[in-house]
Enzyme design. Structure first.
Site, PDB file in Angstrom:
ATOM      1  N   HIS A 103       0.836  -1.204   0.000  1.00 33.49           N
ATOM      2  CA  HIS A 103       0.000   0.000   0.000  1.00 33.49           C
ATOM      3  C   HIS A 103       0.872   1.255   0.000  1.00 33.49           C
ATOM      4  CE1 HIS A 103      -3.334   2.711   1.169  1.00 33.49           C
ATOM      5  NE2 HIS A 103      -2.410   3.278   1.952  1.00 33.49           N
ATOM      6  N   GLU A 104       1.904   1.268   0.840  1.00 29.78           N
ATOM      7  CA  GLU A 104       2.780   2.434   0.888  1.00 29.78           C
ATOM      8  C   GLU A 104       3.570   2.591  -0.402  1.00 29.78           C
ATOM      9  OE1 GLU A 104       2.302   4.549   3.090  1.00 29.78           O
ATOM     10  OE2 GLU A 104       1.083   3.289   4.394  1.00 29.78           O
ATOM     11  N   HIS A 107       1.687   4.598  -2.829  1.00 28.42           N
ATOM     12  CA  HIS A 107       1.839   6.056  -2.734  1.00 28.42           C
ATOM     13  C   HIS A 107       3.090   6.528  -3.480  1.00 28.42           C
ATOM     14  CE1 HIS A 107      -1.544   6.670  -0.170  1.00 28.42           C
ATOM     15  NE2 HIS A 107      -1.049   6.004   0.844  1.00 28.42           N
ATOM     16  N   HIS A 111       3.159   9.124  -6.606  1.00 28.31           N
ATOM     17  CA  HIS A 111       4.025  10.307  -6.668  1.00 28.31           C
ATOM     18  C   HIS A 111       4.838  10.326  -7.957  1.00 28.31           C
ATOM     19  CE1 HIS A 111       7.306  12.918  -4.532  1.00 28.31           C
ATOM     20  NE2 HIS A 111       6.503  13.631  -5.281  1.00 28.31           N
TER      21      HIS A 111
END
Length: 232
Positions: A103-104, A107, A111
């Site tokens: 999940h991270e 991100h 980006h």
């Protein structure tokens, strides 16, 4: 009778649905994470190794992965383009840990690809810091001094807080969708293991939903307090 200094007034009942949802969401997260922290992936990969593999597959080999203290402190920092995994996640081979790490990574991919909602959220963070710290004090100073101007400024600032929560929802859901998709297609997890990771990430997503509902109902409460004061 209103007692705004103590936070004791009839409008507090407006917040009860969000409070109940938040309690349920937190319990669901803890239960899902605890359950799937005991189920280890057949691949034997640690969360750090899985995150590294996914990052490299997207050409993000320059994104470092760090271990940070605490629980559920996992995050991606767009300022230095680094990924931080909490101590219980970093070296764990559990389905829960790999799901959180993926999940991270989602991100980080957002980006790198210029995902618009993430760009907007990152841009408004400095303004949100001011809005969130000033909104409630200004509103209640206005309420106590019968100043509609201060109350309206406080409400306007709190609208910014709600807007931030609304922007956060698609960012978090998209990161989870990216994570589940890559875990299902690159062979790091079987389909049933992906199902477990989905339960963990869906439970975590509900905490953002509850936070958004709380902000929305808090805004309704502020409007109700202002209108009630105006009729006095």
């Amino acid at each position: 009778m209103m007692m705004p200094m103590l936070g004791l007034d009839w409008t507090m009942i407006i917040l009860f649905p969000a409070i109940l949802l938040a309690m349920w969401a937190q319990a669901r997260v803890k239960n899902a994470f605890a359950t799937y922290s005991r189920v280890h992936s057949r691949s034997g990969l640690t969360a750090r190794e899985a995150a590294r593999r996914i990052l490299d597959s997207y050409g993000l080999s320059g994104v470092p992965i760090r271990q940070v203290p605490g629980q559920l402190t996992d995050h991606y920092d767009p300022r230095d383009r680094s990924l931080s995994l909490s101590e219980p996640v970093y070296d764990s081979t559990s389905i829960a840990a790999i799901g959180v790490a993926a999940h991270e990574v989602g991100h980080a991919v957002q980006h790198a690809t210029g995902y618009a909602p993430l760009q907007i959220r990152n841009a408004v963070v400095p303004l949100l810091s001011l809005s969130s710290s000033a909104a409630m004090p200004l509103f209640f100073i206005g309420l106590l001094s019968a100043s509609n101007t201060l109350m309206n400024i406080g409400i306007l600032l709190f609208v910014g807080v709600l807007a931030f929560h609304l922007i956060t929802l698609p960012v978090e859901f998209d990161a989870s969708n990216r994570a589940l998709k890559v875990l299902a297609t690159n062979g790091m997890m079987t389909q049933d293991e992906v199902g477990g990771a989905r339960k963990v990430l869906n439970a975590a997503a509900m905490t953002y939903v509850s936070a958004t509902l709380m902000a929305a109902l808090q805004l309704v409460r502020l409007l109700a307090l202002r209108n009630s004061r105006s009729r006095d």
